[in-house]
Design a protein around this motif. Structure first.
Motif, PDB file in Angstrom:
ATOM      1  N   ASP A  81       0.824  -1.210   0.000  1.00 23.13           N
ATOM      2  CA  ASP A  81       0.000   0.000   0.000  1.00 23.13           C
ATOM      3  C   ASP A  81       0.860   1.264   0.000  1.00 23.13           C
ATOM      4  N   GLN A  85       1.372   4.957  -3.057  1.00 20.23           N
ATOM      5  CA  GLN A  85       1.394   6.411  -2.861  1.00 20.23           C
ATOM      6  C   GLN A  85       2.438   7.079  -3.749  1.00 20.23           C
ATOM      7  N   ASN A 110      -1.576   7.192  -5.979  1.00 22.35           N
ATOM      8  CA  ASN A 110      -2.919   7.107  -5.394  1.00 22.35           C
ATOM      9  C   ASN A 110      -4.031   6.781  -6.397  1.00 22.35           C
ATOM     10  N   SER A 113      -6.995   2.273  -6.015  1.00 26.73           N
ATOM     11  CA  SER A 113      -7.776   2.338  -4.776  1.00 26.73           C
ATOM     12  C   SER A 113      -9.057   1.533  -4.940  1.00 26.73           C
ATOM     13  N   GLU A 114      -9.714   1.276  -3.836  1.00 25.46           N
ATOM     14  CA  GLU A 114     -10.977   0.523  -3.849  1.00 25.46           C
ATOM     15  C   GLU A 114     -12.023   1.210  -4.730  1.00 25.46           C
TER      16      GLU A 114
END
Length: 131
Positions: A81, A85, A110, A113-114
């Motif tokens: 994760d 970024q 970023n 993402s979900e």
């Protein structure tokens, strides 16, 4: 001389990030896949993965696949994760029909993402396609 060099365009080959549950660690994680949505196999696949921004850089990772059949996919790597970024780039080089192909794919920082999950070609899961 340069005008005589043919650089074929890569079509129907993708890099995708897929959110999956890891049974061993009992946690959700992101995995990166190479997708071959062509009607022909690709061979001698080399993938160079790296991430970074102006302040941080990841290690350069190299992956190799001997062959990826038509309409199939292969897991390339787990991606932390924290690395999401950063900007992440995947340089993919392969042979198909005796020609060499090369394409750079990227995930902007970023962008994985979900809420960015969407349907993927070939993989029966949702994920995020690299640009």
């Amino acid at each position: 001389m340069k005008k005589d060099i043919e650089i074929p365009e890569v079509e129907d080959v993708h890099i995708a990030a897929v959110r999956e549950f890891n049974e061993e660690f009992r946690a959700e994680e992101w995995n990166v896949y190479l997708i071959n949505n062509q009607i022909k196999p690709i061979e001698m696949v080399l993938i160079v993965a790296r991430g970074g921004d102006k302040k941080k850089q990841t290690s350069v990772m190299r992956h190799k696949l001997e062959k990826l059949p038509a309409r199939s996919f292969a897991k390339i790597e787990f991606i932390q994760d924290e690395v999401l970024q950063l900007d992440n780039e995947y340089l993919v080089t392969f042979f198909a029909e005796n020609k060499m192909y090369e394409k750079s794919f990227s995930f902007k920082k970023n962008s994985v993402s979900e809420k960015a999950l969407d349907g993927l070609p070939v993989i029966p899961k949702k994920g995020v396609l690299a640009e």
